[in-house]
Design an enzyme around this catalytic site. Structure first.
Site, PDB file in Angstrom:
ATOM      1  N   LYS A  27       2.087  -3.428   7.303  1.00  0.00           N
ATOM      2  CA  LYS A  27       2.399  -3.602   5.879  1.00  0.00           C
ATOM      3  C   LYS A  27       3.861  -3.215   5.608  1.00  0.00           C
ATOM      4  O   LYS A  27       4.547  -3.880   4.826  1.00  0.00           O
ATOM      5  CB  LYS A  27       1.462  -2.754   5.014  1.00  0.00           C
ATOM      6  N   THR A  66       0.820  -1.211   0.000  1.00  0.00           N
ATOM      7  CA  THR A  66       0.000   0.000   0.000  1.00  0.00           C
ATOM      8  C   THR A  66       0.858   1.267   0.000  1.00  0.00           C
ATOM      9  O   THR A  66       2.000   1.244   0.476  1.00  0.00           O
ATOM     10  CB  THR A  66      -0.894  -0.014   1.250  1.00  0.00           C
ATOM     11  N   ASP A  67       0.267   2.358  -0.476  1.00  0.00           N
ATOM     12  CA  ASP A  67       0.971   3.648  -0.408  1.00  0.00           C
ATOM     13  C   ASP A  67       1.063   4.161   1.028  1.00  0.00           C
ATOM     14  O   ASP A  67       1.830   5.080   1.317  1.00  0.00           O
ATOM     15  CB  ASP A  67       0.287   4.691  -1.314  1.00  0.00           C
ATOM     16  N   GLU A  68       0.252   3.572   1.942  1.00  0.00           N
ATOM     17  CA  GLU A  68       0.237   4.094   3.320  1.00  0.00           C
ATOM     18  C   GLU A  68       1.569   3.882   4.038  1.00  0.00           C
ATOM     19  O   GLU A  68       1.820   4.529   5.055  1.00  0.00           O
ATOM     20  CB  GLU A  68      -0.900   3.447   4.119  1.00  0.00           C
ATOM     21  N   TYR A 119      -2.006  -0.583  10.923  1.00  0.00           N
ATOM     22  CA  TYR A 119      -2.128  -1.237   9.604  1.00  0.00           C
ATOM     23  C   TYR A 119      -0.905  -0.939   8.745  1.00  0.00           C
ATOM     24  O   TYR A 119      -0.240  -1.852   8.236  1.00  0.00           O
ATOM     25  CB  TYR A 119      -3.400  -0.776   8.889  1.00  0.00           C
TER      26      TYR A 119
END
Ligand code: NAD
Ligand code: DAU
Length: 376
Positions: free
Chosen positions: A186, A157-159, A182
């Protein structure tokens, strides 16, 4: 980050592309979830793809075999598709599936994926996202020791890159700065994947994507939640001031990007994927309300009246924005759906599939799963 990825925009095709990879058997993890099921459907529907698919999914609350109904049965009868209910944390199971089915590529979607849940209960995120990825890496390492090489594509993810101010974009070499349980889980899994490639020579690729939307998305995420609440006349909860920015991509376009990376990208490379479609949450909601009102024959003013500002998400990241220039330039990827078209399609799908959303919202979709898999 691999050497060949530095800096992302200077990379040449020679550095980051591989001789085309044509996997014979894919182990897809999380293939009953939102994005994983799009990947399974698009692969089985692509006449140019001959790979067999083994779908390993635990069927947590987010996994739903109804996401695949009508798309896998023929392939299953032909021996091209197999579903296995199981846990990615079970290294022995992953190893056995790789061996039994002759898997030569793992495409790893399985995760706990909802930020709010990670804030209320982080443990599952560490166990699934970190330990689950670790178990997959160990399974591949163990098979490698027997001479059986398996490529791993890790979906991220970009997060992991943190939160942006008003300007700037995430590129592949942006430093990691995860800020929720989260995104931290990741980020940890991304680091493990790179570490195993570097230390043990595993063949891996990685992609970091922005917010997805589209059919079969679990209605806890912004867009499907808002559509369902509009249809049911329920409050539309906007966190904080509604000015947080996300970059939205139609799910099938993400699935295509993953496949391009799987088949073309050199080991050790990573790829940012995004929609070049930044929107403030409140602006998105206004656009969505207009589409729902028109398609469902509802009064837009009444739907606007449902907007309710609620307490902000703790640690709410302000802005994500992906620079996907590398995958556009070197793999020729581009989204097929613009946001207006994708939103129309998503609302149309929801109206045509009220039974799916009702069964998910009422919990009825679990009855079949619990009945059929109670003893496995
Ligand atoms: P999802 O929550 O819809 O689906 C996750 C799937 O994984 C479910 O089918 C679930 O049953 C399965 N699963 C969970 N734990 C498991 C375990 N221990 N063993 C086996 N299966 C398990 O998630 P999604 O939105 O489809 O996201 C898929 C991947 O893409 C995730 O890795 C996520 O981090 C990443 N991602 C998501 C988005 C997004 O906008 N949704 C954007 C970028 C990246
Ligand atoms: O950026 C990629 C990520 O996008 C993925 O890695 C995650 O798996 C995925 O869940 C998504 O995370 P977000 O937190 O951005 O998505 P979500 O749909 O939960 O929220 C989108 C934005 O809308 C965010 O700013 C929070 C806000 N929001 C969300 C919900 C559910 C609201 O204002 N109200 C809501 O009820």
């Amino acid at each position: 980050m691999s050497d060949v990825d530095t800096p992302a925009h200077a990379a040449t095709a020679q550095q980051v592309l591989a001789a085309p990879r044509a996997p014979r058997c894919l182990l897809v993890t999380g293939g009953a979830g939102f994005i994983g099921s799009s990947f399974v459907r698009t692969r089985l529907g692509d006449p140019a793809c001959a790979a067999r698919i083994v779908n390993l999914d635990l069927l947590t609350y987010a996994g739903n075999l109804e996401n695949l109904a009508g798309s896998v049965e023929e392939a299953e009868r032909a021996g091209r598709y197999t579903f296995v209910r199981g846990d990615i944390r079970d290294q022995a199971l992953v190893e056995r599936l790789i061996e039994q089915h002759g898997v030569d590529c793992v495409v790893h979607f399985a995760a706990e994926s909802h930020v709010d849940r990670s804030i209320h209960g982080p443990r599952d995120f560490i166990e699934t996202n970190v330990l689950g990825t670790f178990a997959i890496l160990e399974a591949i390492r163990s098979r490698r020791a027997t001479g059986h090489d398996v490529h791993l594509h890790h979906v991220s993810t970009d997060e992991v890159f943190g939160s942006l101010g008003a300007t700037g974009f995430f590129v592949e070499t942006t430093a990691y700065d995860p800020r929720s349980p989260y995104s931290a889980s990741k980020a940890a899994s991304d680091h493990l994947v790179r570490a195993y490639a570097h230390t043990y020579g595993l063949s891996t690729t990685l992609s970091n994507c922005s917010n997805n939307y589209g059919p079969y998305q679990f209605p806890e995420k912004l867009i499907p939640l808002m559509i369902a609440n509009c249809l049911e006349g329920k409050a539309l909860p906007v966190y904080g001031d509604g000015q947080n920015v996300r970059d939205w991509l139609y799910v099938d376009d993400h699935a295509e990007a993953v496949w391009l990376v799987v088949t073309r990208a050199a080991p050790g490379t990573s790829w940012n994927v995004g929609g070049r479609n930044e929107m403030k949450n409140l602006d998105l909601l206004h656009e969505l309300i207009a589409v729902v009102a028109r398609q469902a024959g509802k009064d837009p003013a009444a739907l606007h009246g449902l907007i309710t500002f609620v307490k902000d998400r703790p640690g709410h990241d302000r802005r994500y924005a992906i620079d996907c220039g590398k995958i556009e330039r070197l793999l020729g990827w581009a989204p097929r759906h613009d946001f207006a078209g994708g939103l129309e399609e998503t609302v149309r799908w929801t109206l045509a599939n009220r039974a799916w959303i009702d069964r998910v919202r009422s919990g009825a979709y679990r009855e079949w799963i619990d009945r059929n898999y109670a003893t496995r």
